[in-house]
Motif scaffolding. Structure first.
Motif, PDB file in Angstrom:
ATOM      1  N   LEU A  96      17.215  48.998   6.535  1.00 18.93           N
ATOM      2  CA  LEU A  96      18.390  48.204   7.319  1.00 18.93           C
ATOM      3  C   LEU A  96      19.839  48.910   7.188  1.00 18.93           C
ATOM      4  CD1 LEU A  96      17.149  44.521   5.907  1.00 18.93           C
ATOM      5  CD2 LEU A  96      16.499  45.854   8.087  1.00 18.93           C
ATOM      6  N   PHE A  97      19.990  49.764   6.133  1.00 17.72           N
ATOM      7  CA  PHE A  97      21.287  50.266   5.961  1.00 17.72           C
ATOM      8  C   PHE A  97      22.033  50.816   7.181  1.00 17.72           C
ATOM      9  CE2 PHE A  97      24.404  53.231   4.821  1.00 17.72           C
ATOM     10  CZ  PHE A  97      25.103  52.767   3.724  1.00 17.72           C
ATOM     11  N   GLY A  98      21.383  51.901   7.873  1.00 14.12           N
ATOM     12  CA  GLY A  98      21.968  52.362   8.835  1.00 14.12           C
ATOM     13  C   GLY A  98      21.628  52.023  10.427  1.00 14.12           C
ATOM     14  N   ASN A  99      20.788  50.579  10.333  1.00 17.78           N
ATOM     15  CA  ASN A  99      20.563  50.050  11.599  1.00 17.78           C
ATOM     16  C   ASN A  99      21.651  49.706  12.397  1.00 17.78           C
ATOM     17  OD1 ASN A  99      19.371  48.928  13.720  1.00 17.78           O
ATOM     18  ND2 ASN A  99      18.616  47.029  12.851  1.00 17.78           N
ATOM     19  N   LYS A 100      21.979  50.263  13.728  1.00 16.72           N
ATOM     20  CA  LYS A 100      23.100  49.742  14.505  1.00 16.72           C
ATOM     21  C   LYS A 100      22.633  48.671  15.630  1.00 16.72           C
ATOM     22  CE  LYS A 100      24.761  54.495  14.376  1.00 16.72           C
ATOM     23  NZ  LYS A 100      23.642  55.251  13.477  1.00 16.72           N
ATOM     24  N   LYS A 101      21.448  48.404  15.926  1.00 16.44           N
ATOM     25  CA  LYS A 101      21.254  47.363  16.828  1.00 16.44           C
ATOM     26  C   LYS A 101      21.535  46.074  16.444  1.00 16.44           C
ATOM     27  CE  LYS A 101      18.314  49.989  19.849  1.00 16.44           C
ATOM     28  NZ  LYS A 101      16.746  49.703  20.716  1.00 16.44           N
ATOM     29  N   THR A 102      22.084  45.192  17.044  1.00 14.63           N
ATOM     30  CA  THR A 102      22.732  44.114  17.004  1.00 14.63           C
ATOM     31  C   THR A 102      21.830  42.751  17.448  1.00 14.63           C
ATOM     32  OG1 THR A 102      24.392  43.640  18.385  1.00 14.63           O
ATOM     33  CG2 THR A 102      24.946  44.623  16.284  1.00 14.63           C
ATOM     34  N   ASN A 103      20.522  43.061  18.345  1.00 17.46           N
ATOM     35  CA  ASN A 103      19.788  42.122  18.882  1.00 17.46           C
ATOM     36  C   ASN A 103      19.436  40.831  17.916  1.00 17.46           C
ATOM     37  OD1 ASN A 103      20.088  43.465  21.123  1.00 17.46           O
ATOM     38  ND2 ASN A 103      18.059  44.486  21.015  1.00 17.46           N
ATOM     39  N   ASN A 104      18.878  41.330  16.769  1.00 18.10           N
ATOM     40  CA  ASN A 104      18.397  40.457  15.837  1.00 18.10           C
ATOM     41  C   ASN A 104      17.255  39.316  16.488  1.00 18.10           C
ATOM     42  OD1 ASN A 104      19.520  41.533  13.762  1.00 18.10           O
ATOM     43  ND2 ASN A 104      21.011  40.159  13.545  1.00 18.10           N
ATOM     44  N   LYS A 105      16.478  39.834  17.318  1.00 15.46           N
ATOM     45  CA  LYS A 105      15.134  39.177  18.055  1.00 15.46           C
ATOM     46  C   LYS A 105      14.315  38.583  16.926  1.00 15.46           C
ATOM     47  CE  LYS A 105      11.467  39.136  21.209  1.00 15.46           C
ATOM     48  NZ  LYS A 105      10.745  39.756  22.225  1.00 15.46           N
ATOM     49  N   PRO A 106      13.870  37.376  16.486  1.00 10.49           N
ATOM     50  CA  PRO A 106      12.814  36.902  15.528  1.00 10.49           C
ATOM     51  C   PRO A 106      11.746  37.581  16.077  1.00 10.49           C
ATOM     52  CG  PRO A 106      13.967  34.812  16.241  1.00 10.49           C
ATOM     53  CD  PRO A 106      14.455  36.125  17.138  1.00 10.49           C
ATOM     54  N   TRP A 107      10.977  38.432  15.210  1.00  4.82           N
ATOM     55  CA  TRP A 107       9.758  39.165  15.040  1.00  4.82           C
ATOM     56  C   TRP A 107       9.894  40.394  15.915  1.00  4.82           C
ATOM     57  CZ3 TRP A 107       5.843  38.529  12.054  1.00  4.82           C
ATOM     58  CH2 TRP A 107       5.340  37.407  11.598  1.00  4.82           C
ATOM     59  N   GLY A 108      11.249  40.787  16.130  1.00  4.33           N
ATOM     60  CA  GLY A 108      11.509  41.949  17.238  1.00  4.33           C
ATOM     61  C   GLY A 108      11.121  43.333  16.709  1.00  4.33           C
ATOM     62  N   THR A 109      10.586  44.286  17.712  1.00  4.31           N
ATOM     63  CA  THR A 109       9.956  45.582  17.291  1.00  4.31           C
ATOM     64  C   THR A 109      11.205  46.550  16.870  1.00  4.31           C
ATOM     65  OG1 THR A 109      10.312  46.203  19.381  1.00  4.31           O
ATOM     66  CG2 THR A 109       8.123  45.214  19.111  1.00  4.31           C
ATOM     67  N   ILE A 110      10.763  47.543  16.485  1.00  4.94           N
ATOM     68  CA  ILE A 110      11.984  48.593  16.307  1.00  4.94           C
ATOM     69  C   ILE A 110      12.705  48.915  17.540  1.00  4.94           C
ATOM     70  CG2 ILE A 110      12.315  50.811  15.864  1.00  4.94           C
ATOM     71  CD1 ILE A 110      10.035  51.255  13.819  1.00  4.94           C
ATOM     72  N   GLU A 111      12.085  48.899  18.785  1.00  6.17           N
ATOM     73  CA  GLU A 111      12.853  49.206  19.942  1.00  6.17           C
ATOM     74  C   GLU A 111      13.690  48.260  20.356  1.00  6.17           C
ATOM     75  OE1 GLU A 111       9.452  51.680  19.783  1.00  6.17           O
ATOM     76  OE2 GLU A 111       9.429  49.507  19.640  1.00  6.17           O
ATOM     77  N   GLU A 112      13.339  47.053  19.958  1.00 11.77           N
ATOM     78  CA  GLU A 112      14.128  45.568  20.139  1.00 11.77           C
ATOM     79  C   GLU A 112      15.515  45.502  19.135  1.00 11.77           C
ATOM     80  OE1 GLU A 112      11.269  42.788  22.172  1.00 11.77           O
ATOM     81  OE2 GLU A 112      11.209  42.893  20.294  1.00 11.77           O
ATOM     82  N   ASN A 113      14.871  45.646  17.884  1.00 18.55           N
ATOM     83  CA  ASN A 113      16.024  45.302  16.715  1.00 18.55           C
ATOM     84  C   ASN A 113      16.364  46.680  16.032  1.00 18.55           C
ATOM     85  OD1 ASN A 113      15.750  42.684  17.421  1.00 18.55           O
ATOM     86  ND2 ASN A 113      14.737  41.858  15.429  1.00 18.55           N
ATOM     87  N   GLY A 114      16.089  47.609  16.242  1.00 17.72           N
ATOM     88  CA  GLY A 114      16.388  48.755  15.442  1.00 17.72           C
ATOM     89  C   GLY A 114      15.724  48.955  14.137  1.00 17.72           C
ATOM     90  N   VAL A 115      16.161  50.278  13.571  1.00 13.39           N
ATOM     91  CA  VAL A 115      15.793  50.617  12.246  1.00 13.39           C
ATOM     92  C   VAL A 115      16.747  51.629  11.610  1.00 13.39           C
ATOM     93  CG1 VAL A 115      14.153  52.302  12.585  1.00 13.39           C
ATOM     94  CG2 VAL A 115      14.085  51.105  10.638  1.00 13.39           C
ATOM     95  N   GLY A 116      16.970  51.551  10.673  1.00 10.89           N
ATOM     96  CA  GLY A 116      17.716  52.873   9.996  1.00 10.89           C
ATOM     97  C   GLY A 116      17.033  54.013   9.418  1.00 10.89           C
TER      98      GLY A 116
END
Length: 623
Positions: A49-69
């Protein structure tokens, strides 16, 4: 999902764990074990979570949707800023390869069945391969171990140290050691699966029964997946990680994991050598010598090899998940071996039973334990209006022989965020708790990333729910992301209040790691002030800390509404210990270096006029 602590109350009643109990050992900790030059400050990060820049925050979101650090997000700049905050260690949570719902078959990794994975990103405490790291964290999953080794090098270059998790009590239901060093066999590879228990089996079995998925389990929130078919191939079924012996565990059990066998028979008796009387007073070198040539269970050997593998790679220590569910004899065996390789290794254990603290410190050779059920719970009760701060003095007195070993925290991955509506309610109301948690003892201090900018954990991540930052989902951490500022790590998007809060943490933590008094003596002055001071509000708490060259008076106001004015009393016995003569002395606050008051010593007793605003704290230094 029920948090781990919900299960803790039942541990003593579970026969498997009762075998780990011994009499409560109370003794004085030897000087060489408690002496340290400066405070330790641990910064816990949830690595993905530390370096994740995406801000979508969709419940149950995928890496593509919500991002990953990624490991690479811990740049030289990021590490510099963490150190500049006043940090000495970083605890990277979620590093070992754990079960998750993502297709990495191209990298030789089998897919995990969502029916035994919590969330989409998976629990970091369901480890799938102890000799490698989470592929989600790598830019190139094929090169994931090298990317982590590069991070280790950057951390040490920055003048920091790092710890990672080892989860000895349980592992993922589908453990696959694809990265095992030569000669290392997988957990369970040589088990006799036709019996419930055998000492050198790695697991406990339910012979002639196939594992069944818990009722009401809705993996991926009902999303279609080829592996979601109501079946998971485990035959015979194994005991579940929290000790459940059911073929079909409950939904609230740790059903994604299996219990590791350490040589505790099903009736609770021990099937391994026990430490002789008096070993609570012996050094780690003597513990190490004791275990040489002893016949120990196979799981002991496997986990010692894992710990030494990471130690050899430069990892500076470990945080042990649910350590009290594993016998302290094993900890003696493994921790002494780690200390032989690295005498400065940082060994932190999650233990919640105060009656067992001294066993795990003295017999298990732990450096530090969670001070959760005493100091943390007390501070939480105070700020929620359920308790007065007076009882903090009793807690310090009761743990005076082990206080250095009790790590203090107000926020971590298991607990509700300090700023959440269910805890302090606002970041500002958390300030007095942080001052007391940091300065009341010689113990290490820990903060959780985002705490220093007021993260409240408001997101509905999917499997993880609000007030806790989810450890099971791909999600963003909004306040932290504003500090991260798209990878600049300069706080460029923070509000003025968030900047002020981070400045408060920076001042407090940096003072703590330079103060000699905070590694010295403690004495409460709460009792005398509550008894003899009419203006001293019930939500004020005060104490003194001192060393040979530094004397401190700490005063904090837990009220978020009331300003208090009173004559603070410094009793005669402290004035004598400090060798202060009758006269006037300056008291200067060390947090902001602005507030200065006078201490008047008359007839051997000190008094100082204090005015303290809501949620304010002073760390006065005597000059």
């Amino acid at each position: 999902m029920i948090p781990k602590k919900v299960f803790v109350a039942g541990l003593a009643a579970t026969m498997l764990f009762s075998a780990c109990k011994t009499k409560d050992l109370k003794m004085n900790i030897s000087k060489e074990e408690v002496t340290a030059d400066r405070k330790i400050v641990v910064y816990q990060v949830f690595t993905r979570l530390f370096g994740n820049k995406k801000t979508n925050n969709k419940p149950w979101g995928t890496i593509e949707e919500n991002g990953v650090g990624k490991f690479n997000d811990f740049t030289d700049k990021a590490l510099h800023e963490i150190k500049d905050l006043g940090v000495t260690y970083i605890w990277y949570t979620g590093v070992p390869h754990h079960a998750l719902v993502r297709d990495y078959k191209a990298f030789g990794i089998s897919n995990d069945d969502p029916e035994v994975v919590k969330g989409r990103a998976g629990s970091p405490y369901a480890v799938k391969d102890y000799y490698n790291v989470n592929p989600d964290l790598a830019v190139n999953p094929a090169n994931r171990l090298q990317e982590f080794e590069d991070l280790i090098a950057r951390i040490h270059k920055a003048g920091l140290k790092l710890i990672i998790d080892i989860v000895p009590n349980h592992i993922a239901r589908k453990y696959e050691g694809k990265s095992n060093p030569e000669g290392v066999q997988d957990f369970g590879a040589n088990d006799d699966v036709n019996v419930e228990y055998k000492r050198d089996n790695n697991f406990y079995y339910i012979p002639n029964n196939h594992f069944e998925i818990p009722d009401n389990d809705v993996p991926l929130n009902g999303e279609k997946n080829p592996l979601v078919d109501g079946f998971f191939d485990e035959n015979p079924a194994k005991w579940t990680g929290n000790g459940s012996r059911k073929v079909k565990p409950d939904q609230n059990d740790w059903y994604e994991t299996v219990k590791v066998n350490y040589g505790i028979r099903p009736d609770g008796s021990k099937d391994f050598p026990e430490l002789p009387a008096g070993f609570d007073q012996k050094s780690y070198q003597e513990h190490f010598a004791f275990w040489q040539n002893k016949d120990v269970p196979d799981s002991w050997k496997k986990f010692k090899s894992i710990a030494l593998y990471w130690t050899a790679k430069g990892v500076d220590g470990f945080r042990y998940d649910m350590a009290e569910m594993v016998p302290y004899e094993f900890w003696s065996y493994m921790n002494s071996a780690i200390k032989i390789k690295n005498p400065n290794a940082f060994l932190l254990a999650e233990v919640y039973n105060p009656n067992e603290y001294r066993n795990y410190i003295r017999l298990g050779k732990m450096d530090y334990l969670y001070d959760k059920v005493e100091t943390y719970d007390k501070l939480k009760d105070i700020i929620r209006g359920k308790s007065s701060p007076d009882g903090l003095s009793d807690i310090q007195k009761g743990m005076s022989d082990i206080e250095h070993h009790m790590l203090h925290f107000l926020d971590n991955h298991d607990e509700q965020r300090l700023a959440s509506s269910e805890f302090a309610g606002t970041p500002e109301r958390g300030k007095p708790l942080m001052v007391v948690s940091t300065t009341i003892s010689t113990s290490p201090t820990m903060i959780y990333f985002g705490q220093e900018v007021g993260e409240a954990g408001n997101e509905n991540a999917g499997f993880g729910k609000p007030t806790r930052t989810s450890i099971f989902d791909y999600i963003g951490v909004p306040n932290h992301q504003r500090w991260m500022n798209d990878g600049k790590f300069d706080g460029g998007q923070l509000s003025s209040s968030e900047k002020n809060l981070r400045d408060f943490y920076k001042r407090l933590l940096n003072f703590s790691i330079t103060s000699t008094a905070l590694m010295g003596s403690y004495q409460e002055i709460q009792t005398v002030n509550r008894q003899n001071n009419s203006g001293y509000d019930e939500l004020i708490y005060s104490y003194v800390r001192w060393s040979k060259n530094q004397k401190l008076v700490v005063v904090t106001n837990f009220s978020s509404e009331k300003t208090s004015e009173f004559d603070l009393v410094i009793p005669a016995d402290i004035i004598t210990k400090w060798n202060l003569k009758d006269g006037e002395y300056s008291l200067t606050d060390q947090l902001y270096l602005k507030n200065e008051i006078q201490l008047n010593v008359i007839n051997g007793e000190g008094k100082a006029k204090v005015k303290i605003a809501p949620s304010e704290s002073f760390i006065y230094q005597v000059k």
